[in-house]
Every structure is written in structure tokens, then in C-alpha cells.
Scaffold this active site. Structure first.
Site, PDB file in Angstrom:
ATOM      1  N   ASN A 181       1.635  -5.850  -1.469  1.00  0.00           N
ATOM      2  CA  ASN A 181       0.182  -5.805  -1.335  1.00  0.00           C
ATOM      3  C   ASN A 181      -0.400  -4.534  -1.948  1.00  0.00           C
ATOM      4  O   ASN A 181       0.040  -3.426  -1.628  1.00  0.00           O
ATOM      5  CB  ASN A 181      -0.185  -5.859   0.161  1.00  0.00           C
ATOM      6  CG  ASN A 181      -1.675  -5.712   0.393  1.00  0.00           C
ATOM      7  OD1 ASN A 181      -2.476  -6.466  -0.147  1.00  0.00           O
ATOM      8  ND2 ASN A 181      -2.055  -4.726   1.196  1.00  0.00           N
ATOM      9  N   GLU A 182      -1.376  -4.706  -2.851  1.00  0.00           N
ATOM     10  CA  GLU A 182      -2.174  -3.607  -3.402  1.00  0.00           C
ATOM     11  C   GLU A 182      -1.301  -2.488  -3.958  1.00  0.00           C
ATOM     12  O   GLU A 182      -1.514  -1.304  -3.680  1.00  0.00           O
ATOM     13  CB  GLU A 182      -3.137  -3.068  -2.333  1.00  0.00           C
ATOM     14  CG  GLU A 182      -4.160  -4.109  -1.909  1.00  0.00           C
ATOM     15  CD  GLU A 182      -5.123  -3.595  -0.857  1.00  0.00           C
ATOM     16  OE1 GLU A 182      -4.776  -2.628  -0.155  1.00  0.00           O
ATOM     17  OE2 GLU A 182      -6.227  -4.160  -0.752  1.00  0.00           O
ATOM     18  N   LEU A 183      -0.324  -2.874  -4.759  1.00  0.00           N
ATOM     19  CA  LEU A 183       0.582  -1.898  -5.355  1.00  0.00           C
ATOM     20  C   LEU A 183       0.079  -1.443  -6.717  1.00  0.00           C
ATOM     21  O   LEU A 183      -0.033  -0.256  -6.987  1.00  0.00           O
ATOM     22  CB  LEU A 183       1.985  -2.489  -5.475  1.00  0.00           C
ATOM     23  CG  LEU A 183       2.591  -2.987  -4.160  1.00  0.00           C
ATOM     24  CD1 LEU A 183       3.839  -3.800  -4.423  1.00  0.00           C
ATOM     25  CD2 LEU A 183       2.886  -1.822  -3.235  1.00  0.00           C
TER      26      LEU A 183
ATOM     27  N   ASP B 202       0.805  -1.217   0.000  1.00  0.00           N
ATOM     28  CA  ASP B 202       0.000   0.000   0.000  1.00  0.00           C
ATOM     29  C   ASP B 202       0.841   1.270   0.000  1.00  0.00           C
ATOM     30  O   ASP B 202       0.558   2.215   0.737  1.00  0.00           O
ATOM     31  CB  ASP B 202      -0.954  -0.006   1.193  1.00  0.00           C
ATOM     32  CG  ASP B 202      -2.076  -1.019   1.021  1.00  0.00           C
ATOM     33  OD1 ASP B 202      -3.242  -0.619   1.077  1.00  0.00           O
ATOM     34  OD2 ASP B 202      -1.770  -2.205   0.814  1.00  0.00           O
TER      35      ASP B 202
ATOM     36  N   SER C 127      -0.046  -8.128  -5.366  1.00  0.00           N
ATOM     37  CA  SER C 127      -1.367  -8.675  -5.067  1.00  0.00           C
ATOM     38  C   SER C 127      -2.258  -7.474  -4.749  1.00  0.00           C
ATOM     39  O   SER C 127      -2.010  -6.778  -3.780  1.00  0.00           O
ATOM     40  CB  SER C 127      -1.335  -9.566  -3.821  1.00  0.00           C
ATOM     41  OG  SER C 127      -0.408 -10.605  -3.940  1.00  0.00           O
TER      42      SER C 127
END
Length: 425
Positions: A331-333, A294, A381
Site C-alpha cells: 500500500n502506497e509504496l 506505507d 497500490s
């Protein structure tokens, strides 16, 4: 012995029995007759088979071995031999196949995995200090169910580079039982002991023999698997309070609810060794991620070098676990951070996308692939998949789809969201 280069004649002698037929004719039934494969010049006489192949009969009789990889290696090591740039020539199982004019997939490929075929054990150890000159490696494999040694001996093709020493050996596929995820089969485990042997006295190495032990399992790579599971977040803010007993209780809860995979969330901590040991024993797959989440990160040389060292250490630490299913960059890039850049400051999107690719594709991807021969990696992801995959690319091989939804590319018209919304355990 390399029969392809030998002009010594080898003959197949078959004792023929004529079998009468009802119609009054005769046929020669070669498959049921005794046969001998022989060469007087080479003093060879072994049992032959019909139908068969000379090489198969000699291999069955252990007159010859799998000579092509050894020939390729010897050819590659000739003085002034031609070399190619880094990453040119994908190695699937055995290297240097380009020196041998025979079927290239005989050296291994990324399809048609045979679960009964032999396995290549590649043992690579990090040492505090410098590997002694002329050091050798030995190994032994213990079946943890029977507590009996399956095999032991010397590793071959031992090479060293600074503080890393590597050796390989072929393991007979028929001698080992495969590892299965929970509810699909047994979690068959072995323990491998690797010794570094040296006559050189080095006080930093504390004697001539140095030993490392690691669990070993052979995961089934071909059976279809429905993966279902949850996100794993830090169970406690203070990791010293996270005990094997607590993790075992958590894993048991997951299995009782018919889950077989947990995603080890990137914004937590790198999981301790005992967590992967328990996952091996209990049959849980672990989707593992590097600690980036993030946010977008610097792409300075100092930051990239530090991140690369971190990734290499973590990959090599847990690479041997059959429960390790995939590595993700963070995560969530892609689907959050890059989306937000494009939304809030579209004129800077290309700049930050390039920095994102520098870290997660040019740096972390190679940390995974150079230290693991078969591990899947995705940069983020979630992500939207790829427009193309080109392993011959001098840049990185994954060309990301991002928001390009053009049909006819990889994965067709459907957006690939590699992470679904799972309920938490």
C-alpha cells in the site's frame, strides 16, 4: 496417432447427388451428401464432413486426440535435449511449444480467450514431509448445485519436487458453468477432491492415500466489467472475533450498495480462508495485497528469503478462488514512500528505488507468477503504470513509469492511477 508424420493415405469418399437447376445445368451439393473418411491401411472408417479438415473429422470421431502438447512434452524429455535459462519461453497454456513447428498460439496465448474452450486443471499440493517416489494423483469434481460428480479420474503429467506434487488434466469447457461477479450472473461453484496415491509406506504420510479438497470455479475472463467498491480494513483488532457471520453481513452490505470488488488493504492481516469462500459464493471480487504498507523495507538476503516464503504460502493458499482478482505488493509504496524519499533526500532516491524493486519486482512478482498462471500483479497500490512490459527481460519484466510522463509510452499521455479513492463500506 500423429498424422503429420504419417504417409498412409486417407481418403474422403462422398456419395454425390446431382441437383437439376432451373437453367438446365447441374451443381454438386457436397455439404448435404453423406461422406466417409477412410484408410484401409489403418483400418479407419469414420463419418466425414464437407467442408472440413481430416484432423477435425478424426478428432470428432475420437480416433486422435490433441497430440501436439504430448509430442512437445515427449520431445522436451529426450536425452540431452536443449534447455534454456529460466523464464525464457513464456508458457501460456501448454509448455515446450518451441519444439513443434506449428502455429505457436495453438499452445495457448494471452489473447482471444474462448469461454467455451477446454480448461487446464493444474493441481499442486504441498506436503509435510517428502513426496513418496512414484506417487500418482487422482481427482473428482463435484457440482455443488446438483451434488453430483461431474468427472473423476487420474491426473496426468504428475511431477514432484521435494514436498510439492503437481498433476494436470484437461477439463471439457462445455461441462462447466462459469462464475460471475455479483449482479452479472450466477456464482457457479464446484468442489474438487485430489488424492495422492502411493504404495510406499511412510509414517509421516499416514497411509497410502492422502486427500485434499478445494473449491473450484471457472471465472469469466472475457466479459467487460465495471469494477466498483471499497477498501476493506480489519473489522476487529482481534481476528478470533471476526466470524463468518460478520463477514457475510459486511459483504451483503457491499452488494446491496452495488459494489462488486473490495480491496483487502495491505496493512491489515491476511484474510482467512472463509472470507474468500464467502466471496466466491456471493460474487465479490477481492483485490488482495501483501502485508507491506506505507514504508520502505530491508533488502537483505534474510529479509528477502523470509518475504518470499511468506508470499509463496499466501499465493498458493488462495490461488484457486475465483474471487481473487489481483495481487498488489503493498500500500502506497511508489506514490507515497518513494515520493517522500525523492522529496526529503533526493541523493538517496536511486538507492531506495533499487531496494524497492528488489523486493516488490524481483521477489514478490515471481512468487505470484510462478505459482499462478494467470494472476495480475502490481508492485504497489497506487502506482503510475509502466513504461514498458518485456517478458523476455532477464531482469523483471515491468519497467515502472514512476514520474516519467513522456507521451507515446504504454498508456499514452495519461497517468495510470490503478487505485481510486473509494468510500469505505
Amino acid at each position: 496417432m500423429i498424422l503429420e508424420h504419417s504417409y498412409v493415405p486417407i481418403f474422403l469418399i462422398v456419395t454425390i447427388l446431382l441437383v437439376p437447376l432451373v437453367c438446365g445445368g447441374n451443381v454438386v451439393d457436397l455439404s448435404s451428401q453423406e461422406s466417409t473418411l477412410s484408410s484401409s491401411a489403418l483400418n479407419i472408417s469414420v463419418r466425414g464432413n464437407v467442408p472440413s479438415h481430416v484432423h477435425l473429422d478424426l478428432l470428432e470421431a475420437r480416433v486422435i486426440g490433441d497430440s501436439a502438447p504430448a509430442t512437445a512434452e515427449a520431445t522436451a524429455n529426450l536425452p540431452d535435449q536443449e534447455t534454456w535459462p529460466r523464464y525464457v519461453g513464456t508458457v501460456f497454456e501448454f509448455p515446450n511449444r518451441h519444439f513443434i513447428r506449428k502455429e505457436q498460439s495453438d499452445f495457448g496465448w494471452d489473447w482471444g480467450l474462448d469461454q467455451t474452450a477446454d480448461w487446464v486443471l493444474n493441481a499442486s499440493l504441498d506436503i509435510i514431509g517428502i513426496v513418496p517416489k512414484g506417487a500418482d494423483m487422482s481427482y473428482s469434481i463435484l457440482d455443488l448445485e446438483t451434488n453430483k460428480t461431474v468427472i473423476s479420474g487420474a491426473l496426468r503429467n504428475v511431477t514432484s519436487r521435494g514436498d510439492v506434487i503437481t498433476g494436470t488434466i484437461i477439463l471439457a469447457g462445455s461441462a462447466y458453468k462459469l462464475w460471475w461477479p455479483a449482479e452479472l450472473g450466477n456464482q457457479n461453484l464446484y468442489n474438487i477432491t485430489v488424492n495422492i496415491l502411493s504404495n510406499e509406506k511412510d509414517p509421516r504420510l499416514h497411509g497410502p492415500r492422502h486427500r485434499a479438497r478445494q473449491p473450484l470455479a471457472l471465472p469469466n475472463k472475457r466479459a467487460p466489467l465495471l469494477r466498483q467498491g471499497s477498501n476493506f480494513i480489519p473489522p476487529d483488532a482481534f481476528w478470533p472475533r471476526v466470524t463468518p457471520a460478520k463477514i457475510q453481513q459486511l459483504f451483503t452490505s457491499a452488494i446491496l450498495s452495488h459494489q462488486n470488488m473490495l480491496r483487502v488493504w495491505s496493512s491489515g492481516a491476511y484474510s482467512p480462508d472463509f472470507m474468500y469462500d464467502l466471496a466466491d459464493e456471493m460474487g465479490l471480487l477481492l483485490w488482495s495485497e501483501f502485508e507491506f504498507g506505507d514504508a520502505l523495507y530491508p533488502a537483505t538476503p534474510e529479509f528477502l528469503a523470509n518475504s518470499l516464503a511468506e508470499a509463496i504460502y499466501q499465493v498458493r493458499r488462495i490461488n484457486h478462488h475465483p474471487s481473487l482478482a489481483v495481487w498488489a505488493g503493498g500500500n502506497e509504496l511508489e506514490n507515497l514512500e518513494l515520493y517522500l524519499v525523492n522529496y526529503s533526500a533526493p541523493d538517496t532516491y536511486e538507492k531506495y528505488k533499487a531496494e524497492y524493486e528488489t523486493l516488490f519486482l524481483d521477489t514478490l512478482l515471481h512468487a505470484v507468477w510462478e505459482n499462478s498462471k494467470s494472476m495480475t500483479y502490481m508492485p504497489s497500490s497506487t502506482n503510475n503504470g509502466y513504461l514498458s512490459i518485456n517478458h523476455s527481460s532477464p531482469h523483471h519484466p515491468l519497467i515502472m513509469r514512476y514520474m516519467n510522463l513522456e507521451e507515446g509510452k504504454i498508456y499514452g499521455k495519461h497517468r495510470l492511477l490503478q487505485l481510486q479513492r473509494y468510500a469505505s463500506v
